[in-house]
Design a protein around this motif. Sequence first.
Motif, PDB file in Angstrom:
ATOM      1  N   LEU A   1       0.824  -1.210   0.000  1.00  0.00           N
ATOM      2  CA  LEU A   1       0.000   0.000   0.000  1.00  0.00           C
ATOM      3  C   LEU A   1       0.858   1.259   0.000  1.00  0.00           C
ATOM      4  O   LEU A   1       0.551   2.226  -0.701  1.00  0.00           O
ATOM      5  CB  LEU A   1      -0.935   0.012   1.210  1.00  0.00           C
ATOM      6  CG  LEU A   1      -2.084  -0.974   1.194  1.00  0.00           C
ATOM      7  CD1 LEU A   1      -2.843  -0.930   2.519  1.00  0.00           C
ATOM      8  CD2 LEU A   1      -3.023  -0.680   0.036  1.00  0.00           C
ATOM      9  N   THR A   2       1.917   1.237   0.780  1.00  0.00           N
ATOM     10  CA  THR A   2       2.804   2.402   0.848  1.00  0.00           C
ATOM     11  C   THR A   2       3.467   2.648  -0.496  1.00  0.00           C
ATOM     12  O   THR A   2       3.496   3.785  -0.987  1.00  0.00           O
ATOM     13  CB  THR A   2       3.869   2.200   1.947  1.00  0.00           C
ATOM     14  OG1 THR A   2       3.198   1.994   3.196  1.00  0.00           O
ATOM     15  CG2 THR A   2       4.786   3.395   2.050  1.00  0.00           C
ATOM     16  N   LEU A   3       3.999   1.604  -1.108  1.00  0.00           N
ATOM     17  CA  LEU A   3       4.636   1.766  -2.421  1.00  0.00           C
ATOM     18  C   LEU A   3       3.621   2.204  -3.471  1.00  0.00           C
ATOM     19  O   LEU A   3       3.933   3.009  -4.355  1.00  0.00           O
ATOM     20  CB  LEU A   3       5.319   0.463  -2.840  1.00  0.00           C
ATOM     21  CG  LEU A   3       6.554   0.069  -2.016  1.00  0.00           C
ATOM     22  CD1 LEU A   3       7.055  -1.309  -2.423  1.00  0.00           C
ATOM     23  CD2 LEU A   3       7.643   1.120  -2.146  1.00  0.00           C
ATOM     24  N   LEU A   4       2.394   1.706  -3.365  1.00  0.00           N
ATOM     25  CA  LEU A   4       1.335   2.099  -4.291  1.00  0.00           C
ATOM     26  C   LEU A   4       1.004   3.583  -4.136  1.00  0.00           C
ATOM     27  O   LEU A   4       0.877   4.306  -5.131  1.00  0.00           O
ATOM     28  CB  LEU A   4       0.090   1.246  -4.044  1.00  0.00           C
ATOM     29  CG  LEU A   4      -1.096   1.457  -4.970  1.00  0.00           C
ATOM     30  CD1 LEU A   4      -0.737   0.981  -6.380  1.00  0.00           C
ATOM     31  CD2 LEU A   4      -2.300   0.708  -4.453  1.00  0.00           C
ATOM     32  N   MET A   5       0.898   4.041  -2.888  1.00  0.00           N
ATOM     33  CA  MET A   5       0.571   5.454  -2.664  1.00  0.00           C
ATOM     34  C   MET A   5       1.697   6.372  -3.115  1.00  0.00           C
ATOM     35  O   MET A   5       1.439   7.474  -3.604  1.00  0.00           O
ATOM     36  CB  MET A   5       0.234   5.684  -1.186  1.00  0.00           C
ATOM     37  CG  MET A   5      -1.120   5.135  -0.787  1.00  0.00           C
ATOM     38  SD  MET A   5      -1.564   5.544   0.894  1.00  0.00           S
ATOM     39  CE  MET A   5      -1.001   4.098   1.761  1.00  0.00           C
ATOM     40  N   PHE A   6       2.940   5.935  -2.969  1.00  0.00           N
ATOM     41  CA  PHE A   6       4.060   6.784  -3.347  1.00  0.00           C
ATOM     42  C   PHE A   6       4.232   6.902  -4.851  1.00  0.00           C
ATOM     43  O   PHE A   6       4.989   7.750  -5.312  1.00  0.00           O
ATOM     44  CB  PHE A   6       5.358   6.323  -2.699  1.00  0.00           C
ATOM     45  CG  PHE A   6       5.512   6.868  -1.329  1.00  0.00           C
ATOM     46  CD1 PHE A   6       5.569   8.227  -1.111  1.00  0.00           C
ATOM     47  CD2 PHE A   6       5.559   6.027  -0.255  1.00  0.00           C
ATOM     48  CE1 PHE A   6       5.683   8.746   0.150  1.00  0.00           C
ATOM     49  CE2 PHE A   6       5.667   6.526   1.014  1.00  0.00           C
ATOM     50  CZ  PHE A   6       5.734   7.892   1.224  1.00  0.00           C
ATOM     51  N   ARG A   7       3.541   6.091  -5.598  1.00  0.00           N
ATOM     52  CA  ARG A   7       3.582   6.256  -7.046  1.00  0.00           C
ATOM     53  C   ARG A   7       2.861   7.529  -7.464  1.00  0.00           C
ATOM     54  O   ARG A   7       3.113   8.066  -8.538  1.00  0.00           O
ATOM     55  CB  ARG A   7       2.948   5.053  -7.728  1.00  0.00           C
ATOM     56  CG  ARG A   7       3.801   3.797  -7.564  1.00  0.00           C
ATOM     57  CD  ARG A   7       3.079   2.529  -7.888  1.00  0.00           C
ATOM     58  NE  ARG A   7       2.771   2.376  -9.297  1.00  0.00           N
ATOM     59  CZ  ARG A   7       1.846   1.551  -9.741  1.00  0.00           C
ATOM     60  NH1 ARG A   7       1.134   0.827  -8.899  1.00  0.00           N
ATOM     61  NH2 ARG A   7       1.623   1.432 -11.027  1.00  0.00           N
TER      62      ARG A   7
END
Length: 175
Positions: A92-98
């Motif tokens: 989720l964190t990596l997804l949001m940072f995109r």
Amino acid sequence: MRISKLRYFFPLGLLISLLLDGIFSNIFAASFFQANASIESRLIVVWLIMALCFGQIDHPYFWSIVAGAIFDTYYTGIVGPMMMLLPLIVYLTLLMFRFFTPSFIVVLLICLIDITVITFLFYGIFSLISYTDVSLTTVIGKTLGPTLAYNLAAFVILYLPLKKFFEYFSQNRSA
């Protein structure tokens, strides 16, 4: 060939944050666990989020699974819940940072979202296996609010030191 020191410091910091969660919960048990409020220390989530935002981490899913397995074995006695939730938080964190550029406010909001998700899913898993019988409204009122407040304070205190730490050691300095 240059090897980043973060390769060694990240798992060590993950273990330390995992242990600090338990140590703070034990030392401050009288304050953390009361009849009207229950605080869950999630420094491990703060460490993961800061590492993903500002560090160059090798194999974050692997390390989150290992940390989740240690958490489950040591703190809950039920292997599985945190071992599944920490990799989900990494995803989720990596997804949001995109979609966002890391800044104090963005990282803070992602941290609050991730802690909210992990708190609800942890409650949901424990409800499914009949490990808890607390109602959802009680979890929201007595656990989620105090947990977010405590972890928000921890995040604000740790933000700048962790940001500098991850940025410094992600510059591929030789070991």
